[in-house]
Motif scaffolding. Structure first.
Motif, mmCIF file in Angstrom:
data_model
loop_
_atom_site.group_PDB
_atom_site.id
_atom_site.type_symbol
_atom_site.label_atom_id
_atom_site.label_comp_id
_atom_site.label_asym_id
_atom_site.label_seq_id
_atom_site.Cartn_x
_atom_site.Cartn_y
_atom_site.Cartn_z
ATOM 1 N N CYS A 59 20.455 30.485 42.696
ATOM 2 C CA CYS A 59 20.001 29.155 42.268
ATOM 3 C C CYS A 59 19.139 28.575 43.376
ATOM 4 O O CYS A 59 18.929 29.198 44.426
ATOM 5 C CB CYS A 59 21.192 28.247 41.973
ATOM 6 N N ALA A 60 18.654 27.350 43.187
ATOM 7 C CA ALA A 60 17.767 26.722 44.169
ATOM 8 C C ALA A 60 18.442 26.582 45.528
ATOM 9 O O ALA A 60 17.813 26.752 46.576
ATOM 10 C CB ALA A 60 17.324 25.356 43.650
ATOM 11 N N ALA A 61 19.754 26.285 45.511
ATOM 12 C CA ALA A 61 20.472 26.098 46.776
ATOM 13 C C ALA A 61 20.771 27.414 47.468
ATOM 14 O O ALA A 61 20.970 27.459 48.685
ATOM 15 C CB ALA A 61 21.776 25.342 46.515
ATOM 16 N N GLY A 62 20.838 28.486 46.702
ATOM 17 C CA GLY A 62 21.195 29.791 47.251
ATOM 18 C C GLY A 62 21.967 30.598 46.223
ATOM 19 O O GLY A 62 21.403 31.357 45.450
ATOM 20 N N TYR A 63 23.284 30.389 46.189
ATOM 21 C CA TYR A 63 24.148 31.035 45.204
ATOM 22 C C TYR A 63 25.125 30.015 44.640
ATOM 23 O O TYR A 63 25.565 29.101 45.346
ATOM 24 C CB TYR A 63 24.958 32.173 45.835
ATOM 25 N N ARG A 64 25.482 30.189 43.377
ATOM 26 C CA ARG A 64 26.511 29.352 42.779
ATOM 27 C C ARG A 64 27.409 30.221 41.894
ATOM 28 O O ARG A 64 26.987 31.280 41.417
ATOM 29 C CB ARG A 64 25.897 28.221 41.962
ATOM 30 N N THR A 65 28.610 29.768 41.679
ATOM 31 C CA THR A 65 29.562 30.492 40.834
ATOM 32 C C THR A 65 29.109 30.438 39.385
ATOM 33 O O THR A 65 28.772 29.375 38.864
ATOM 34 C CB THR A 65 30.967 29.884 40.968
ATOM 35 N N SER A 66 29.104 31.573 38.721
ATOM 36 C CA SER A 66 28.737 31.637 37.315
ATOM 37 C C SER A 66 29.926 31.232 36.440
ATOM 38 O O SER A 66 31.056 31.093 36.917
ATOM 39 C CB SER A 66 28.306 33.054 36.952
ATOM 40 N N THR A 67 29.666 31.078 35.159
ATOM 41 C CA THR A 67 30.760 30.787 34.220
ATOM 42 C C THR A 67 31.786 31.901 34.252
ATOM 43 O O THR A 67 33.001 31.659 34.248
ATOM 44 C CB THR A 67 30.202 30.626 32.792
ATOM 45 N N PHE A 68 31.317 33.135 34.305
ATOM 46 C CA PHE A 68 32.223 34.275 34.402
ATOM 47 C C PHE A 68 33.002 34.246 35.718
ATOM 48 O O PHE A 68 34.213 34.479 35.754
ATOM 49 C CB PHE A 68 31.422 35.561 34.275
ATOM 50 N N GLY A 69 32.310 33.941 36.803
ATOM 51 C CA GLY A 69 32.951 33.912 38.118
ATOM 52 C C GLY A 69 34.005 32.840 38.254
ATOM 53 O O GLY A 69 34.926 32.957 39.083
ATOM 54 N N ALA A 70 33.920 31.786 37.435
ATOM 55 C CA ALA A 70 34.916 30.712 37.488
ATOM 56 C C ALA A 70 36.317 31.215 37.163
ATOM 57 O O ALA A 70 37.314 30.570 37.500
ATOM 58 C CB ALA A 70 34.531 29.583 36.539
ATOM 59 N N ASN A 71 36.399 32.382 36.524
ATOM 60 C CA ASN A 71 37.705 32.989 36.245
ATOM 61 C C ASN A 71 38.442 33.384 37.517
ATOM 62 O O ASN A 71 39.657 33.635 37.479
ATOM 63 C CB ASN A 71 37.544 34.225 35.358
ATOM 64 N N LEU A 72 37.732 33.449 38.624
ATOM 65 C CA LEU A 72 38.346 33.824 39.903
ATOM 66 C C LEU A 72 38.717 32.611 40.745
ATOM 67 O O LEU A 72 39.229 32.771 41.855
ATOM 68 C CB LEU A 72 37.400 34.728 40.694
ATOM 69 N N CYS A 73 38.495 31.421 40.235
ATOM 70 C CA CYS A 73 38.847 30.211 40.982
ATOM 71 C C CYS A 73 40.358 29.994 40.962
ATOM 72 O O CYS A 73 41.067 30.448 40.063
ATOM 73 C CB CYS A 73 38.136 28.987 40.391
ATOM 74 N N VAL A 74 40.840 29.286 41.964
ATOM 75 C CA VAL A 74 42.278 29.060 42.114
ATOM 76 C C VAL A 74 42.858 28.354 40.902
ATOM 77 O O VAL A 74 43.972 28.648 40.461
ATOM 78 C CB VAL A 74 42.558 28.267 43.402
ATOM 79 N N ASP A 75 42.101 27.405 40.340
ATOM 80 C CA ASP A 75 42.630 26.611 39.230
ATOM 81 C C ASP A 75 42.261 27.187 37.856
ATOM 82 O O ASP A 75 42.374 26.500 36.843
ATOM 83 C CB ASP A 75 42.149 25.163 39.325
ATOM 84 N N ALA A 76 41.877 28.468 37.803
ATOM 85 C CA ALA A 76 41.467 29.060 36.524
ATOM 86 C C ALA A 76 42.644 29.237 35.569
ATOM 87 O O ALA A 76 42.448 29.369 34.362
ATOM 88 C CB ALA A 76 40.779 30.398 36.754
ATOM 89 N N GLY A 77 43.856 29.256 36.108
ATOM 90 C CA GLY A 77 45.037 29.340 35.259
ATOM 91 C C GLY A 77 45.375 30.734 34.759
ATOM 92 O O GLY A 77 46.215 30.895 33.873
ATOM 93 N N ASN A 78 44.743 31.764 35.342
ATOM 94 C CA ASN A 78 44.992 33.130 34.874
ATOM 95 C C ASN A 78 45.710 34.005 35.903
ATOM 96 O O ASN A 78 45.989 35.174 35.647
ATOM 97 C CB ASN A 78 43.668 33.801 34.481
ATOM 98 N N GLY A 79 45.995 33.454 37.081
ATOM 99 C CA GLY A 79 46.726 34.193 38.098
ATOM 100 C C GLY A 79 45.914 35.199 38.886
ATOM 101 O O GLY A 79 46.443 35.853 39.796
ATOM 102 N N LEU A 80 44.608 35.327 38.586
ATOM 103 C CA LEU A 80 43.810 36.347 39.261
ATOM 104 C C LEU A 80 43.658 36.083 40.754
ATOM 105 O O LEU A 80 43.614 37.024 41.552
ATOM 106 C CB LEU A 80 42.428 36.439 38.616
ATOM 107 N N SER A 81 43.571 34.833 41.142
ATOM 108 C CA SER A 81 43.352 34.544 42.565
ATOM 109 C C SER A 81 44.516 35.052 43.415
ATOM 110 O O SER A 81 44.310 35.581 44.512
ATOM 111 C CB SER A 81 43.133 33.045 42.790
ATOM 112 N N ASP A 82 45.750 34.928 42.918
ATOM 113 C CA ASP A 82 46.893 35.441 43.672
ATOM 114 C C ASP A 82 46.916 36.959 43.719
ATOM 115 O O ASP A 82 47.388 37.559 44.681
ATOM 116 C CB ASP A 82 48.204 34.933 43.067
ATOM 117 N N LEU A 83 46.423 37.616 42.671
ATOM 118 C CA LEU A 83 46.407 39.075 42.644
ATOM 119 C C LEU A 83 45.320 39.660 43.539
ATOM 120 O O LEU A 83 45.445 40.793 44.016
ATOM 121 C CB LEU A 83 46.194 39.566 41.213
#
Length: 324
Positions: A59-83
């Protein structure tokens, strides 16, 4: 099938918190490198591969999290961040697979070989690991709770002791569906304290007790059901025998010992089999292995119920034959 670049890129990204840090407008490589004390050129290589994977986008700033990448956020609710987080119990345990050859040659846990202590001792030594493990276990079973509750007649029991029940999500779901049943949870501190708090928040404190103890110690006696959810597969046969012996010592003579976990050849994945070996020195036992494990304790397999796509419930009763 041979590449380690992608799985390690995802793990390092989550460990660094990149999906969370790059939400919204994103950030430049230099900004991130300065914030996290990282090498800018190396970080750019990592972000480049994350962009190839669709986890971040330029992006203009450099890089940003995509919609798909948001699944890896702590608050995504899917437990992936802990795994994936290498500083969490799940992510740290996965690295033991590097020592898989040790487990295959010895039959013992690679985790101990890699870290110098077994998984449970590591949790006791590092409270942050235990907290992340409790969170991981609660999340792992959450979606399966309705089928666990509806797939078996829990109303048969007046008192259920949840042996090593974590923060009590399974026991709480059973009690919520069956107002006439009482529950008693056994687990180590500080998990036991969290379970008491959770039961109170759910309005179950009048129908529950919590004992801070190991399941290798004597269990609260006299209940008509002793429940082991995802416990035995975490242990080799010697320790599994010790756990079952405690249940048999405590259970009412007409009661049941209930085991919920994957069963080899039925509801267990081969990948899970290896994970149990590498992390704990255990395995997903087959039905004949469960029978063999139970027999020395006078336990007879009464029924097997397929609860979910990954878990069965094995109901054991005490052998009432005169020769017992």
């Amino acid at each position: 099938m041979a590449g380690l670049a992608t799985p390690m890129t995802l793990r390092v990204a989550v460990t660094l918190g990149l999906p969370d840090r790059l939400r919204g407008g994103g950030a430049s490589v230099d900004e991130l490198a300065e914030q996290l004390d990282l090498a800018p050129v190396a970080l750019d290589l990592l972000l480049g591969h994350l962009a190839t994977l669709g986890v971040v986008e330029r992006c203009a700033a450099g890089y940003r999290t995509s919609t798909f990448g948001a699944n890896l956020c702590v608050d995504a609710g899917n437990g992936l961040s802990d795994l994936l987080d290498l500083n969490a119990a799940g992510g740290r345990a996965e690295l033991a697979f590097v020592e898989l050859a040790h487990s295959v040659s010895t039959g013992k846990a690679a985790y101990t070989h890699r870290y110098g202590r077994d998984f449970w001792s590591d949790l006791a030594e590092h409270p942050d690991l235990r907290t992340s493990f409790d969170r991981q276990m609660t999340h792992r079973i959450r979606e399966q709770l309705p089928r666990i509750v509806d797939g078996y007649d829990w109303s048969r029991f007046t008192a259920v002791v949840d042996v090593g029940g974590g923060r009590g999500s399974v026991l709480a779901a059973i009690l919520a569906a069956h107002p006439g049943t009482r529950g008693h949870l056994v687990d180590l501190e500080p998990t036991a304290t969290e379970a008491r708090r959770d039961f109170g928040a759910l309005g179950l404190d009048q129908r529950t007790e919590v004992t801070a103890a190991s399941f290798f110690d004597p269990l609260p006696a006299g209940a008509d059901a002793y429940l082991l959810v995802d416990i035995l597969h975490n242990w080799g046969d010697e320790d599994a025998h010790a756990i079952l012996a405690r249940c048999v010592d405590a259970v009412d003579p007409a009661g049941r010992v209930l085991v919920i976990e994957p069963v080899g050849g039925l509801r267990a994945e081969t990948e899970s089999d290896l994970a149990m070996l590498v992390i704990f020195g255990g395995r997903e036992r087959r039905l004949d292995e469960f029978r063999a494990l139970a027999a020395p304790h006078g336990l007879v397999l009464e029924t097997m119920t397929g609860l979910t796509a990954r878990r069965c419930l094995l109901e054991f009763r005490l052998d009432s034959s005169p020769t017992r």
